[in-house]
Design an enzyme around this catalytic site. Structure first.
Site, PDB file in Angstrom:
ATOM      1  CE  LYS A   1      -3.777  -0.540   2.434  1.00  0.00           C
ATOM      2  NZ  LYS A   1      -4.404  -0.782   3.749  1.00  0.00           N
TER       3      LYS A   1
ATOM      4  NE  ARG B   1      -5.193   3.468   3.812  1.00  0.00           N
ATOM      5  CZ  ARG B   1      -5.228   3.661   2.489  1.00  0.00           C
ATOM      6  NH1 ARG B   1      -4.534   4.662   1.945  1.00  0.00           N
ATOM      7  NH2 ARG B   1      -5.907   2.855   1.715  1.00  0.00           N
TER       8      ARG B   1
ATOM      9  N   GLY C   1      -8.683  -6.975   4.063  1.00  0.00           N
ATOM     10  CA  GLY C   1      -9.548  -7.242   5.206  1.00  0.00           C
ATOM     11  C   GLY C   1      -8.835  -7.855   6.389  1.00  0.00           C
TER      12      GLY C   1
ATOM     13  CG  MET D   1      -3.681  -6.763   9.457  1.00  0.00           C
ATOM     14  SD  MET D   1      -2.064  -6.617  10.011  1.00  0.00           S
ATOM     15  CE  MET D   1      -1.272  -6.970   8.488  1.00  0.00           C
TER      16      MET D   1
ATOM     17  NE  ARG E   1      -6.127  -4.253  -3.212  1.00  0.00           N
ATOM     18  CZ  ARG E   1      -6.689  -4.163  -2.013  1.00  0.00           C
ATOM     19  NH1 ARG E   1      -5.951  -3.983  -0.956  1.00  0.00           N
ATOM     20  NH2 ARG E   1      -7.982  -4.239  -1.873  1.00  0.00           N
TER      21      ARG E   1
ATOM     22  CG  HIS F   1     -15.020 -10.207   3.535  1.00  0.00           C
ATOM     23  ND1 HIS F   1     -15.341 -11.519   3.789  1.00  0.00           N
ATOM     24  CD2 HIS F   1     -13.726 -10.052   3.878  1.00  0.00           C
ATOM     25  CE1 HIS F   1     -14.280 -12.132   4.293  1.00  0.00           C
ATOM     26  NE2 HIS F   1     -13.286 -11.264   4.352  1.00  0.00           N
TER      27      HIS F   1
ATOM     28  NE  ARG G   1      -1.568 -44.743 -10.397  1.00  0.00           N
ATOM     29  CZ  ARG G   1      -2.005 -43.574 -10.867  1.00  0.00           C
ATOM     30  NH1 ARG G   1      -2.897 -43.540 -11.850  1.00  0.00           N
ATOM     31  NH2 ARG G   1      -1.564 -42.452 -10.366  1.00  0.00           N
TER      32      ARG G   1
ATOM     33  NE  ARG H   1       2.403 -49.137 -11.438  1.00  0.00           N
ATOM     34  CZ  ARG H   1       1.960 -48.433 -10.397  1.00  0.00           C
ATOM     35  NH1 ARG H   1       2.761 -47.604  -9.754  1.00  0.00           N
ATOM     36  NH2 ARG H   1       0.701 -48.521 -10.030  1.00  0.00           N
TER      37      ARG H   1
ATOM     38  CD  GLU I   1       7.785 -47.551  -7.059  1.00  0.00           C
ATOM     39  OE1 GLU I   1       6.840 -46.853  -6.678  1.00  0.00           O
ATOM     40  OE2 GLU I   1       7.651 -48.517  -7.829  1.00  0.00           O
TER      41      GLU I   1
ATOM     42  CB  SER J   1       9.259 -43.171 -14.284  1.00  0.00           C
ATOM     43  OG  SER J   1       8.161 -42.395 -13.882  1.00  0.00           O
TER      44      SER J   1
ATOM     45  N   GLY K   1       8.890 -42.465  -8.850  1.00  0.00           N
ATOM     46  CA  GLY K   1       7.582 -42.679  -8.219  1.00  0.00           C
ATOM     47  C   GLY K   1       7.641 -42.028  -6.856  1.00  0.00           C
ATOM     48  CB  THR K   2       7.749 -38.482  -5.896  1.00  0.00           C
ATOM     49  OG1 THR K   2       6.618 -38.112  -6.664  1.00  0.00           O
ATOM     50  CG2 THR K   2       9.021 -38.156  -6.621  1.00  0.00           C
ATOM     51  CG  ASN K   3       2.560 -40.841  -5.009  1.00  0.00           C
ATOM     52  OD1 ASN K   3       2.886 -39.661  -5.005  1.00  0.00           O
ATOM     53  ND2 ASN K   3       1.578 -41.307  -5.746  1.00  0.00           N
ATOM     54  CG  ASP K   4       5.439 -46.688  -3.054  1.00  0.00           C
ATOM     55  OD1 ASP K   4       5.152 -46.850  -1.857  1.00  0.00           O
ATOM     56  OD2 ASP K   4       4.847 -47.265  -3.993  1.00  0.00           O
TER      57      ASP K   4
ATOM     58  CB  CYS L   1       4.966 -41.224 -12.823  1.00  0.00           C
ATOM     59  SG  CYS L   1       5.671 -42.572 -11.880  1.00  0.00           S
TER      60      CYS L   1
ATOM     61  CE1 TYR M   1       7.552 -38.973 -17.541  1.00  0.00           C
ATOM     62  CE2 TYR M   1       9.557 -39.308 -18.826  1.00  0.00           C
ATOM     63  CZ  TYR M   1       8.563 -39.806 -17.980  1.00  0.00           C
ATOM     64  OH  TYR M   1       8.591 -41.115 -17.583  1.00  0.00           O
TER      65      TYR M   1
HETATM   66  P1  ADP Z   1      -7.797  -2.161   3.578  1.00  0.00           P
HETATM   67  O1  ADP Z   1      -6.427  -2.668   3.488  1.00  0.00           O
HETATM   68  O2  ADP Z   1      -8.673  -2.989   4.452  1.00  0.00           O
HETATM   69  O3  ADP Z   1      -8.379  -1.852   2.256  1.00  0.00           O
HETATM   70  P2  ADP Z   1      -7.359   0.662   3.907  1.00  0.00           P
HETATM   71  O4  ADP Z   1      -6.211   1.166   4.680  1.00  0.00           O
HETATM   72  O5  ADP Z   1      -7.216   0.732   2.438  1.00  0.00           O
HETATM   73  O6  ADP Z   1      -7.702  -0.792   4.405  1.00  0.00           O
HETATM   74  O7  ADP Z   1      -8.571   1.548   4.396  1.00  0.00           O
HETATM   75  C1  ADP Z   1      -9.878   1.208   4.664  1.00  0.00           C
HETATM   76  C2  ADP Z   1     -10.807   2.229   4.034  1.00  0.00           C
HETATM   77  O8  ADP Z   1     -10.523   3.529   4.498  1.00  0.00           O
HETATM   78  C3  ADP Z   1     -10.683   2.275   2.541  1.00  0.00           C
HETATM   79  O9  ADP Z   1     -11.931   2.416   1.986  1.00  0.00           O
HETATM   80  C4  ADP Z   1      -9.839   3.486   2.311  1.00  0.00           C
HETATM   81  O10 ADP Z   1     -10.081   4.029   1.049  1.00  0.00           O
HETATM   82  C5  ADP Z   1     -10.283   4.420   3.440  1.00  0.00           C
HETATM   83  N1  ADP Z   1      -9.229   5.362   3.782  1.00  0.00           N
HETATM   84  C6  ADP Z   1      -7.988   5.061   4.201  1.00  0.00           C
HETATM   85  N2  ADP Z   1      -7.252   6.167   4.387  1.00  0.00           N
HETATM   86  C7  ADP Z   1      -8.047   7.217   4.113  1.00  0.00           C
HETATM   87  C8  ADP Z   1      -7.854   8.630   4.101  1.00  0.00           C
HETATM   88  N3  ADP Z   1      -6.691   9.179   4.411  1.00  0.00           N
HETATM   89  N4  ADP Z   1      -8.891   9.393   3.750  1.00  0.00           N
HETATM   90  C9  ADP Z   1     -10.077   8.835   3.426  1.00  0.00           C
HETATM   91  N5  ADP Z   1     -10.324   7.529   3.412  1.00  0.00           N
HETATM   92  C10 ADP Z   1      -9.318   6.700   3.744  1.00  0.00           C
HETATM   93 MG    MG Z   2      -7.806  -0.641   0.993  1.00  0.00          MG
HETATM   94 MG    MG Z   3      -9.588  -3.142   6.166  1.00  0.00          MG
END
Ligand code: ADP
Ligand code: MG
Ligand code: MG
Length: 888
Positions: free
Chosen positions: A8, A79, A88, A90, A352, A470, A576, A632, A759, A778, A780-783, A845, A865
């Site tokens: 980020k 962030r 989602g 952290m 990203r 999510h 087999r 085989r 094997e 060949s 035979g990595t299971n055995d 194999c 192969y």
């Molecule tokens: P995640 O990794 O869970 O996407 P983010 O750090 O991107 O978490 O942020 C969660 C939400 O908060 C996102 O919708 C992001 O756009 C918003 N956000 C983060 N920083 C700011 C900021 N400086 N101003 C306005 N919105 C923000």
């Molecule tokens: Mg985000």
């Molecule tokens: Mg988040």
């Protein structure tokens, strides 16, 4: 940059550098996270303080505001951001810096008191949940702050958050603070610096929370990486009707179509869009029209209630459109974007590489190649081998779906077809999977806590949430079928039922989902294998062009062989023969052979088997059309073929014209203490040479028959479980003599190779001697894994989970090749074997032949192969290409 700043932070910096509007801020590096876990909180704060204060002053200069100031307060977001994106995982804290003075100033500066208090109450809530640990522990519990909001809404008789007045929001802040005091015993921190350090440390702390650990485990992210922390000046999407927030993708993450798309909400902040609180609106006009059609929303309603950003804020839209195009081209990859419009002005908050389905992955790579953005090699490298699996997943059977009953429709969040019994809790999805049945997880909405259950569900259905909810994002990442936002579904968690269109669906009832259309069906709808489109074919061609290893399939039947051939297998690496023995028309003859008293009796039974085996081999040779086919010789312990129940034994006795007691005694005599190390493999052929004779005859005659029909044939006969070169020499003599007999009878000949499986560890270390006899090896990595590690394949379940948890093993060695142990034996065997025979053909194999990291190892071990199950052939081909390209 990503190593230090996290994904980020690095991308925020990069966007800033190329002139894209990003709110000012700074990043605390991932190294600090490591320090935090080494030295603890106090020490880190002490070390960091001067630098953070300096950085904050720069942000203050750029924004013209001051952190902690009474009249011009600077509010920031804190962030997290790891090297690899962990959506989602952290929690972000927004509006940090708010307190009783700041809120007044914000109200005055913005001229919008309601907005100021709304921001304040959000901050207290987020800080309470994330930093002060007030988030509910169990699923049935509600967030304490949401509960307070619900209460107040009831008191005021309103339905939506937006209907709460400024005074209501003030009241909320007061009640929130009281809740904090009650839960923590302390006042809510008013000092912005205290707030900041609390949040930064919470981000570091969250790196080790259960959700984050699970996500890392699922995605092979090392715990040592740590997370960075981004501190950034706030911009506000909740400042009124001329403000908005949203997420967008430069291309379609589900299909890969080159079409800008996304969702937004007017007058909203942060994650409101993905949280499924209000119905998000589409960004583009085109997307909005498609959405309305799918949802059955009239054009009038669409325009008035759910207009696109393109219609609603044309100027900001135009800018956003240009930026996404710019970023897509700049990063040469599909971008997942977060943005906020504050009072008409667009700000970018994140970009990203977007998560995508397997189908989108292939299409985007092939499109970008065609667009000239990336070259062929990059296009191949963009396609993660393991993700191709999704493309090979089933779709609904055409006739079954024609008769299926649609009960409702949601959004096509992640494509594919799924059918299974309904469960309402992620834990139940896990339990169901343990019992061998993949369930459909039905939720109002999902949250990161549901990750483990989602991972093992057949499919996911949610009542709330859009295409970027999510559930949708995670399911696409997993390549799992998902229908989101099916608003007609009324879920009652306590009763464990879902009501829709007059039906009551109970836990355990079957439903089916079409993740490509959003349709939900009652009952079980049969699925069939997926068909592969043009982009997939292009990828396969490119993989073939750059891979140096060949990919073959393990195929025992004509059906397997056909599949394998269609997936581009260049031969059969393992047939087999015994798998053909179980079919109804032949198992009797097999049993007769096994239960015969002497050689003469065995020969009678083998004579019955000969034409059947010959027919099987003819079919395989025809399908493979000149590609090598490795057959085989009989391998498993014989007791596997005889019946162990009394009823069946009596039947067999009758059919063979002998007494039941005799059959019973024979079966007993076959029992072994340790059959996997017992009378099996080449030990069978060396004790009952007539079996090898019959099989050789069947193979050679089949090959000659097929060649006569005009189809080229390439025969390889493989002797299993050799540990001593003399075992192989005995077998080879029988094979050569038998082939010689057939040649004499027909007055014709055909080329064939005789090789062995490696094997038994002893075979690997005496490979120089074995290569004197063998034409090919060949692995035979299971055995080989079983015997090298001394782990019984069938009993590993008892200790593997503990070994993984303790870190004794990094992965299941039967899935991912143990490079340091088994891998070394392979290397030694290849080296010694080729010392004897320069160009000795070597392949693998075992199950590992279709697992990407093992395929990579095979490439570097110099194998010619890999051979794997038909459905993994495309995966192995791309993995082989990756390995070859990584060498350049
Ligand atoms: P995640 O990794 O869970 O996407 P983010 O750090 O991107 O978490 O942020 C969660 C939400 O908060 C996102 O919708 C992001 O756009 C918003 N956000 C983060 N920083 C700011 C900021 N400086 N101003 C306005 N919105 C923000
Ligand atoms: Mg985000
Ligand atoms: Mg988040």
């Amino acid at each position: 940059m990503k190593e230090l700043l996290g994904g980020k932070g690095a991308n925020l910096a990069e966007m800033n550098l190329i002139g894209i509007p990003v709110p000012p801020g700074f990043t605390i590096t991932t190294e600090v996270c490591a320090e935090y876990y080494k030295h603890g909180r106090e020490k880190v704060v002490e070390l960091l303080k001067p630098e953070v204060e300096k950085a904050m002053r720069l942000v203050e200069e750029q924004t013209g505001r001051k952190f902690g100031d009474k009249s011009m307060p600077l509010l920031v977001s804190v962030r997290s951001g790891a090297r690899a994106s962990m959506p989602g995982m952290m929690d972000t804290i927004l509006n940090l810096g708010m307190n009783d003075q700041a809120v007044e100033a914000v109200a005055k500066l913005s001229g919008n008191e309601r907005f100021a208090w709304d921001s304040y109450r959000r901050f207290v809530q987020m800080y309470g949940d994330v930093v002060l640990d007030m988030k509910p522990q169990s699923k049935e519990d509600e967030d304490p702050f949401e509960e307070i909001i619900d209460h107040l809404k009831k008191e005021k008789g309103v339905a939506n958050d937006t209907e709460l007045t400024t005074d209501d929001l003030k009241e909320l802040v007061a009640r929130f603070k009281a809740a904090v005091k009650k839960s923590t015993g302390k006042d809510f921190p008013a000092d912005p610096w205290e707030q900041l350090w609390g949040s930064v440390m919470a981000v570091f702390g969250s790196w080790m929370n259960a959700r984050a650990i699970l996500y890392r485990k699922l995605n092979n992210i090392p715990a040592e990486w740590g997370t960075a922390v981004n501190v950034q000046a706030m911009v506000f999407g909740n400042m009124g009707e001329n403000s908005a927030t949203g997420v967008a993708f430069s291309r379609d993450a589900a299909t890969g179509e080159n079409l800008f798309n996304g969702e937004y909400l007017v007058n909203a902040q942060g994650e409101d869009v993905v949280a499924g609180i209000r119905t998000p609106q589409q960004i583009t006009l085109e997307g909005s029209k498609r959405w309305a059609k799918a949802q059955g929303v009239s054009e009038d309603d669409r325009v008035n209630k759910f207009p696109s950003l393109e219609e609603r804020m044309p100027k900001a839209y135009k800018e956003l459109f240009d930026i996404q195009k710019h970023l897509d081209t700049y990063f040469k990859d599909m971008q997942d974007l977060e943005f906020t419009v504050q009072d008409g002005k667009l700000w970018m908050l994140q970009c990203r590489s977007g998560k995508r389905t397997g189908a989108a992955m292939v299409k985007i790579a092939m499109d970008m190649l065609a667009e000239g953005l990336i070259d062929e090699k990059t296009a191949v490298l963009r396609c993660e081998p393991a993700k191709l699996d999704e493309l090979l997943h089933p779709v609904f059977d055409k006739t079954a779906i024609a008769n299926a009953k649609t009960v409702t429709k949601g959004l096509p969040a992640s494509p594919g077809a799924a059918t299974g019994p309904v469960v309402f809790f992620a834990e139940d999805a896990e339990k169901s999977k343990e019992k061998g049945q993949e369930a459909i997880l039905v939720r109002i909405e999902t949250s990161p806590e549901d990750l483990a259950g989602m991972n093992v569900a057949a499919g996911i259905l949610t009542a709330r949430g859009g295409m970027t909810s999510h559930a949708a994002v995670v399911a696409r990442g997993m390549g799992k079928c998902c229908v989101s936002g099916a608003g007609e579904v009324e879920i009652d968690y306590k009763a464990r039922t879902a009501k829709v269109a007059g039906h009551v669906i109970k836990e355990g009832d079957w439903i089916s989902l079409n993740g490509s259309t959003g349709e939900v069906y009652l009952g079980k709808v049969e699925t069939t294998a997926a068909s592969l489109d043009g982009d997939f074919g292009k990828l396969m061609d490119l993989a073939g062009k750059y891979a140096t290893m060949k990919v073959r399939a393990n195929a025992d039947t004509p059906t397997d062989a056909k599949n394998a051939f269609e997936f581009g297998a260049e031969g059969i690496g393992l047939c087999r023969t015994e798998h053909m023995f179980f079919e109804a028309d032949r198992i009797m003859a097999v049993r007769e052979m096994i239960l015969a008293d002497d050689e003469a009796g065995r020969r009678v039974a083998l004579a019955k088997l000969l034409p059947i085996q010959r027919g099987d081999f003819e079919a395989l040779f025809k399908i493979m059309n000149g590609y090598p086919v490795t057959v085989r010789l009989l391998d498993p312990p014989l007791h596997e073929f005889v019946p162990h129940g009394e009823k069946e034994q009596r039947e067999l006795a009758k059919a063979m014209g002998v007494t039941f007691e005799k059959v019973q005694a024979k079966v007993e005599s076959l029992s072994e203490v340790n059959p996997m190390l017992g009378h099996r493999g080449t030990r069978l052929g060396n004790t009952y040479p007539e079996i090898t004779e019959m099989q050789t005859r069947a193979i050679i005659e089949a090959a000659m028959n097929v060649r006569k029909g005009g189809t080229p044939v390439h025969v390889e006969i493989m002797v299993p479980l050799v540990g001593n070169h003399k075992e192989l020499r005995y077998q080879k003599t029988i094979i050569d003599e038998t082939a010689g007999e057939v040649f004499a009878e027909r007055n014709d000949r055909i080329d064939y190779l005789v090789g062995t499986m490696i094997e038994v560890p002893r075979a690997a270390v005496t490979a120089d001697q074995i290569a004197e006899v063998a034409d090919f090896f060949s692995f035979g990595t299971n055995d080989l894994t079983q015997m090298t590690l001394g782990f019984s394949r069938d009993d590993i379940g008892k200790f593997l989970p503990v070994y993984l948890e303790k870190g004794i093993l990094k992965a299941d060695p039967f899935q991912i090749l143990d490079r340091n142990g088994v891998g070394q034996l392979i290397r030694e065997a290849v080296f010694k074997g080729r010392g004897t025979k320069d160009h000795l053909k070597c392949g693998i194999c075992g199950e590992h032949g279709g697992e990407p990291s093992s395929v990579e190892f095979c490439h570097f071990a110099g194998l010619n192969y890999v051979s794997c199950s038909p459905f993994r052939v495309p995966i192995a081909r791309v993995a082989a290409a990756h390995a070859a390209l990584s060498e350049e």
